[in-house]
Design an enzyme around this catalytic site. Structure first.
Site, PDB file in Angstrom:
ATOM      1  N   GLY A 192     -84.675 -12.211 -48.383  1.00 39.63           N
ATOM      2  CA  GLY A 192     -84.888 -11.334 -47.239  1.00 39.63           C
ATOM      3  C   GLY A 192     -84.816 -12.115 -45.934  1.00 39.63           C
ATOM      4  N   TYR A 193     -85.469 -13.259 -45.937  1.00 37.40           N
ATOM      5  CA  TYR A 193     -85.459 -14.122 -44.751  1.00 37.40           C
ATOM      6  C   TYR A 193     -84.046 -14.652 -44.490  1.00 37.40           C
ATOM      7  CZ  TYR A 193     -86.687 -18.084 -41.713  1.00 37.40           C
ATOM      8  OH  TYR A 193     -86.763 -18.977 -40.665  1.00 37.40           O
ATOM      9  N   GLY A 194     -83.390 -15.126 -45.554  1.00 36.39           N
ATOM     10  CA  GLY A 194     -82.048 -15.693 -45.409  1.00 36.39           C
ATOM     11  C   GLY A 194     -81.048 -14.679 -44.870  1.00 36.39           C
ATOM     12  N   SER A 196     -81.709 -12.139 -42.963  1.00 37.42           N
ATOM     13  CA  SER A 196     -82.001 -11.880 -41.549  1.00 37.42           C
ATOM     14  C   SER A 196     -81.544 -13.032 -40.666  1.00 37.42           C
ATOM     15  CB  SER A 196     -83.504 -11.621 -41.338  1.00 37.42           C
ATOM     16  OG  SER A 196     -84.279 -12.816 -41.435  1.00 37.42           O
TER      17      SER A 196
END
Length: 345
Positions: A192-194, A196
């Protein structure tokens, strides 16, 4: 003759600065009197250091935050920093902040999108959008689009820059255009972070393409791994030790040439992108260690969260091909317009 956005090569320019350079060093000798900057997340971590040095160089600095009272405490040592209310995950809050700023009649010379969340458990905003994508990307996208008139005013009078703080973790995931919200695929916090952080890079690239003729340029960057900022809230001590970011006693390991930086070193590339005359006429590029980065070799483990777990951020060797793709950048801009209903005037 300036470069067009598409012609700025994704390759180092020999800036004379490096991994160990600090924000104060890269801004030394630059006078920002009369310039106006907005720094999201400008009250903590590298955002706070960014606010501090821009303010010290003479800029008016607006710091929009979710909790103004907390920010006032953090910014007590930065005289003149203006605190405003903004929740990036709340579209109405983004619009209200942008409207207040536009009503002030000021141009916007520098927008640094430094706020962000990292590796949080699956959460969704009121629209059902996954929280990393909503906060780190869509909120900043909507903010930049709503502030476009103020960026235009600065761009026409010498130039405006929009700086997206990304991360080496962009290498973990492209933007999944068929499922950006994790509705049909398994959620993993680092994916999810990657996703974004890839979106941040593509956003800066497309903004640069759209803004160049108006004097508005976009940049993205990896600041380095900085321990002790709010971003590491969800990382366990064991995970931080496994990454080599803290030692056996829990102290931060500082090794800028391995990407492990102090806050002062971590803020430097954001500030370099925002103010350096070396970048005049350039834009749309991803930067690292106060320089334009190279395009990295594709990472074979990109889509294997099991291998990376919560700790496995790939080495920051450059920008992943999936984040340097102009077609993906245009596609993301169109998707973001659709998801936020924000469009350039």
């Amino acid at each position: 003759m300036g470069h067009t956005a598409s012609s700025t090569p994704q390759e180092p320019i020999g800036s004379g600065y490096g991994a160990a350079s600090t924000a104060a060093e890269v801004i030394d000798g630059i006078d920002l009197t009369g310039k106006v900057a907005i720094v999201t997340g400008g009250h903590s971590g590298i955002g706070l250091e960014t606010t501090r040095v821009l303010r010290a160089a003479g800029a008016q600095v607006v710091v929009p935050v979710r909790y103004p009272e907390r920010a006032a405490e953090a910014l007590a040592g930065v005289p003149g920093a203006e605190i405003e209310r903004l929740d990036l995950a709340d579209p109405a809050s983004v619009d209200a902040f942008a409207e207040r700023f536009l009503d002030s009649g000021r141009p916007l010379h520098i927008l640094v999108n430094s706020a962000g969340i990292m590796a949080v458990p699956l959460a969704r905003d009121a629209r059902g959008y996954e929280s990393h994508f909503a906060t780190n990307h869509l909120g900043h996208f909507q903010l930049a689009v709503r502030l476009w008139p103020a960026l235009l005013a600065a761009g026409g009078a010498g130039g405006a820059r929009v700086v997206a703080v990304s991360a080496a973790a962009h290498r973990l995931s492209p933007v999944f255009f068929d499922d950006p919200r994790f509705e049909r695929r398994e959620y993993h916090p680092m994916l999810g972070y990657g996703q974004s952080k890839t979106a941040n890079i593509l956003f800066a690239r497309e903004l640069d393409r759209l803004g160049t003729e108006h004097g508005i340029r976009g940049f993205s960057l990896h600041p380095g791994a900085i321990i002790g900022t709010n971003l590491s809230t969800y990382a366990s001590q064991d995970a931080l030790r496994a990454m080599g970011l803290i030692d056996a006693d829990g102290n931060a390991v500082i090794d800028p040439y391995a990407g492990k930086k102090t806050v002062q070193q971590g803020a430097s590339t954001s500030v370099w992108c925002a103010v350096s005359p070396q970048l005049a006429g350039l834009g749309g590029v991803y930067c690292l260690d106060n320089n334009i980065a190279v395009v990295a070799e594709p990472n074979p483990d990109t889509l294997d969260p099991q291998r990376h777990g919560s700790s496995g951020v790939p080495a920051p060797t450059g920008v992943a091909p999936h984040a340097a793709d102009p077609e993906a950048a245009t596609h993301l801009w169109t998707l973001s317009e659709h998801l936020t209903t924000a469009k350039l005037p």
